[in-house]
Design an enzyme around this catalytic site. Structure first.
Site, short mmCIF file in Angstrom:
data_model
loop_
_atom_site.label_atom_id
_atom_site.label_comp_id
_atom_site.label_asym_id
_atom_site.label_seq_id
_atom_site.Cartn_x
_atom_site.Cartn_y
_atom_site.Cartn_z
N VAL A 1 0.84 -1.20 0.00
CA VAL A 1 0.00 0.00 0.00
C VAL A 1 0.87 1.25 0.00
O VAL A 1 0.59 2.22 -0.71
CB VAL A 1 -0.96 0.00 1.20
CG1 VAL A 1 -1.77 1.30 1.25
CG2 VAL A 1 -1.92 -1.20 1.12
N ASP B 1 11.44 2.75 11.83
CA ASP B 1 10.99 1.43 12.27
C ASP B 1 9.93 1.62 13.35
O ASP B 1 10.22 2.16 14.42
CB ASP B 1 12.18 0.64 12.81
CG ASP B 1 11.83 -0.79 13.18
OD1 ASP B 1 10.62 -1.13 13.19
OD2 ASP B 1 12.75 -1.57 13.46
N LEU B 2 8.71 1.20 13.07
CA LEU B 2 7.63 1.43 14.03
C LEU B 2 7.82 0.66 15.33
O LEU B 2 7.13 0.95 16.32
CB LEU B 2 6.28 1.06 13.39
CG LEU B 2 5.55 2.20 12.70
CD1 LEU B 2 6.36 2.78 11.55
CD2 LEU B 2 4.17 1.76 12.20
N ALA C 1 2.54 -1.51 9.08
CA ALA C 1 1.89 -2.32 10.11
C ALA C 1 2.61 -3.64 10.26
O ALA C 1 3.38 -4.06 9.39
CB ALA C 1 0.43 -2.57 9.76
N TYR D 1 -4.48 3.06 8.54
CA TYR D 1 -5.20 1.94 7.91
C TYR D 1 -5.38 0.81 8.91
O TYR D 1 -4.45 0.46 9.64
CB TYR D 1 -4.44 1.45 6.67
CG TYR D 1 -4.33 2.53 5.63
CD1 TYR D 1 -5.30 2.68 4.64
CD2 TYR D 1 -3.29 3.46 5.66
CE1 TYR D 1 -5.23 3.71 3.71
CE2 TYR D 1 -3.20 4.48 4.74
CZ TYR D 1 -4.17 4.61 3.77
OH TYR D 1 -4.10 5.64 2.87
N THR E 1 -8.14 -2.94 9.60
CA THR E 1 -8.43 -4.23 8.98
C THR E 1 -9.82 -4.76 9.30
O THR E 1 -10.40 -4.43 10.35
CB THR E 1 -7.39 -5.27 9.47
OG1 THR E 1 -7.72 -6.56 8.96
CG2 THR E 1 -7.35 -5.34 10.99
N ASP E 2 -10.33 -5.58 8.40
CA ASP E 2 -11.58 -6.30 8.63
C ASP E 2 -11.46 -7.30 9.78
O ASP E 2 -12.47 -7.72 10.35
CB ASP E 2 -12.03 -7.03 7.36
CG ASP E 2 -10.96 -7.97 6.81
OD1 ASP E 2 -9.76 -7.70 7.00
OD2 ASP E 2 -11.34 -8.96 6.16
N TYR F 1 -3.46 -10.14 15.83
CA TYR F 1 -3.34 -9.11 14.80
C TYR F 1 -4.54 -8.18 14.83
O TYR F 1 -4.40 -6.94 14.89
CB TYR F 1 -3.20 -9.77 13.43
CG TYR F 1 -3.38 -8.82 12.27
CD1 TYR F 1 -2.44 -7.83 12.01
CD2 TYR F 1 -4.50 -8.90 11.44
CE1 TYR F 1 -2.61 -6.94 10.95
CE2 TYR F 1 -4.67 -8.03 10.38
CZ TYR F 1 -3.74 -7.05 10.15
OH TYR F 1 -3.91 -6.17 9.11
#
Length: 285
Positions: free
Chosen positions: A12, A35-36, A59, A98, A100-101, A124
């Site tokens: 993305v 780096d997250l 993510a 962003y 997630t479902d 997750y």
């Protein structure tokens, strides 16, 4: 407008770096620069760049590995977005994030709306939900886009795995009782850019009126097996396809049986979204 884009080498993020170009100066950083998992580095980069907008597609997405790597998943998916929100608010900036479902349990066989109760089945999904809540609680002007079954022509994703395995094997056994909407990474990026163009024109009043949580996914729904069939047909690959159940393909992280998202809020307010099969055809074309 200066835009800080994270995860620029992801599927993305790569598309966003292209689609955001017309909106301002895009400062794109990958994991080597931001780096997250390193929260101090996240703060440092934001304070050095001083963006007016942060766009965060980065993510921890290894769904099964997250079950045993819980601390890191939460740091990247929940704590890092919380830091971004705090830093953006201090700068008077906005944040696009962003999700997630997989924040839903999938127990009900109907598309989920933004205000439906969440109930993630795996680490997750739970870590992504906590990130959403941290951003909303921060008070920063924000957009959170929940999406689903993301694929593209780079990185690691279901589409590329199917294309590779179909050339290596005579038969593919694919789960046929999980339902969702495959969503092209370019659809996500281009939709984001269209909405942010409106935001740029509208200024702070636009964020006050339109900020918040939206579902951004392709229209329609299928199963992983149905998605695979479409991939094979669009790519012109002959391979025997055998539908199986979730129980026949056990994984460490449980998946929702039905994770289609109701996108009517986004479409009524901003822009129409393509059907999943149409987007797949464009991607492979």
């Amino acid at each position: 407008m200066k835009i800080l884009l994270t995860g620029s080498t992801g599927q993305v993020g790569y598309e966003l770096e292209r689609s955001l170009q017309g909106l301002g100066e895009v400062v794109a950083v990958d994991r080597t620069r931001m780096d997250l998992a390193d929260l101090d580095q996240v703060r440092g980069v934001i304070r050095a760049v001083r963006p007016q907008l942060i766009v965060n597609p980065a993510a921890y997405t290894a769904v099964d590995k997250a079950e045993s790597d819980t601390e890191l998943a939460y740091r990247i998916n929940a704590e890092a977005p919380a830091v971004m929100a705090a830093e953006a608010k201090a700068l008077g900036a906005a944040l696009v994030h962003y999700s997630t479902d997989y924040v839903f349990s999938g127990h009900e066989a109907q598309p989920r709306r933004e205000d439906d109760p969440a109930g993630p089945l795996n680490v997750y999904g739970a870590s992504k939900l906590e990130g959403e809540r941290a951003i909303a609680a921060s008070g920063v002007p924000h957009l959170i886009f929940r999406t689903s079954w993301v694929y593209g022509m780079r990185g690691k994703n279901f589409l590329l795995t199917v294309l590779r395995l179909a050339k290596e094997r005579e038969e593919l056994r694919i789960v046929d009782d999980q339902h969702g909407a495959p969503t092209w990474s370019r659809t996500i990026a281009d939709t984001t850019a269209l909405i942010l163009a409106q935001a740029r024109a509208g200024g702070q009043p636009w964020w006050d009126a339109n900020g918040g949580l939206y579902h951004l996914a392709s229209q329609g729904r299928t199963t992983w097996c149905g998605f695979t069939q479409a991939i094979l047909e669009e790519a012109g690959i002959a391979c025997r396809l055998v539908p199986i159940t979730t129980d026949q393909y056990p994984l460490p992280a449980p998946r929702p049986q039905f994770s289609a998202l109701d996108t009517s809020r986004l479409q009524e307010r901003f822009v129409l979204l393509p059907g999943w099969r149409e987007a797949l055809r464009l991607c492979l074309g």
